[in-house]
Enzyme design. Structure first.
Site, PDB file in Angstrom:
ATOM      1  N   TYR A  68      -3.317   0.524   7.272  1.00  0.00           N
ATOM      2  CA  TYR A  68      -2.883  -0.838   6.981  1.00  0.00           C
ATOM      3  C   TYR A  68      -1.363  -0.913   6.899  1.00  0.00           C
ATOM      4  O   TYR A  68      -0.731  -1.773   7.515  1.00  0.00           O
ATOM      5  CB  TYR A  68      -3.508  -1.291   5.659  1.00  0.00           C
ATOM      6  CG  TYR A  68      -3.108  -2.679   5.223  1.00  0.00           C
ATOM      7  CD1 TYR A  68      -3.650  -3.805   5.830  1.00  0.00           C
ATOM      8  CD2 TYR A  68      -2.185  -2.872   4.195  1.00  0.00           C
ATOM      9  CE1 TYR A  68      -3.282  -5.087   5.426  1.00  0.00           C
ATOM     10  CE2 TYR A  68      -1.820  -4.139   3.780  1.00  0.00           C
ATOM     11  CZ  TYR A  68      -2.370  -5.246   4.404  1.00  0.00           C
ATOM     12  OH  TYR A  68      -2.004  -6.505   4.013  1.00  0.00           O
ATOM     13  N   SER A  80       3.033  -8.152   4.949  1.00  0.00           N
ATOM     14  CA  SER A  80       2.484  -7.704   3.666  1.00  0.00           C
ATOM     15  C   SER A  80       3.584  -6.995   2.899  1.00  0.00           C
ATOM     16  O   SER A  80       4.510  -6.420   3.504  1.00  0.00           O
ATOM     17  CB  SER A  80       1.318  -6.747   3.893  1.00  0.00           C
ATOM     18  OG  SER A  80       0.937  -6.094   2.693  1.00  0.00           O
TER      19      SER A  80
END
Length: 258
Positions: free
Chosen positions: A145, A133
């Site tokens: 995350y 990501s």
């Protein structure tokens, strides 16, 4: 009937994709199949009418069962796309330890288990693609995350080093803001701000990611391993200074002479 035409660079290759029931994973599975691969799509919640095998990436027993099935059916696995991931948006002072651990279980431990169980089935020339990501290249605020994707970067680097002598390549793709069910839950303000920081001025689509995954699994990338490739419209390239550049662009009120 499959052919070895250049438009089918993955003919004869067995490739496992996690998180493939919808969104980005489903697009990757379609692209791999179109490239000639036997795409083994998996998901913890497969679509009722879809061609997707159930797999909980956090379950070692699920990985053991999948590896045994693939060994019995195909003998080899030529690729793995660790695409499954979850988002948790709590900030540093809010996130609970159990939520932090749950996100890591999917986003970092899941890929580790996949590599541990499927790499033994991979002959030389095989490849692994881990889906990271843009958060893994920045200090993006959802701490669980972001930390999990940074952890995945470490897993990827070590796997590239450890598996390289066996002829197995490991690369990481870092998507930016991609239009999927996951990003659809974000607020309009978040979407607007993110696109504002993206030099190409738009969000990405799943079809911006899938062709790169196909390339990294194909022989066309046979000397690429340990790479980290952002697919984010330039979001991470400017190091967070685009808004500053925009603010002081000649002709704006802040730069005009009194």
């Amino acid at each position: 009937m499959e052919s070895d035409h250049p438009t089918h660079p993955l003919t004869g290759k067995v490739i496992v994709i996690t998180g493939a029931a919808r969104g980005q994973g489903a697009a990757e599975a379609r692209a791999l199949a179109q490239a000639g691969a036997k795409a083994i799509a998996t998901d913890v919640r497969p679509e009722p009418d879809g061609d997707c095998r159930r797999l909980d990436v956090t379950s070692e027993s699920d990985w053991t069962a999948l590896a045994a099935e693939l060994r019995e059916t195909y003998g080899h696995v030529h690729g793995l796309v660790n695409n499954a991931g979850v988002i948790q948006r709590d900030r540093l002072g809010e996130v609970r330890p159990e939520d932090f651990a749950d996100v890591h279980a999917v986003n970092a431990t899941g890929p580790l288990l996949g590599i541990q169980h499927l790499a033994p089935l991979m002959p030389p020339g095989s490849a692994i693609v881990n889906v990271g990501s843009s958060a893994a290249l920045t200090g993006y605020y959802p701490v669980a995350y972001t930390a999990s994707k940074w952890a995945l970067r470490g897993v990827s680097k070590i796997a590239a080093m450890e598996l390289g002598p066996r002829g197995i390549r490991v690369n990481t793709v870092h998507p930016g803001y991609i239009e999927t069910e996951m990003t659809a839950a974000a607020t309009p303000a978040f979407r607007e701000a993110t696109i504002g920081e993206t030099p190409l001025g738009r969000s990405g689509t799943v079809d911006d990611i899938a062709p790169l995954v196909v390339f990294l699994l194909s022989d066309a990338s046979s000397f690429i391993t340990g790479a980290e490739i952002p697919v984010d419209g330039g979001l991470t390239a400017h190091g967070g200074v685009k808004s500053i550049s925009d603010a002081v662009r000649p002709g704006t009120p802040d730069t005009q002479t009194p």
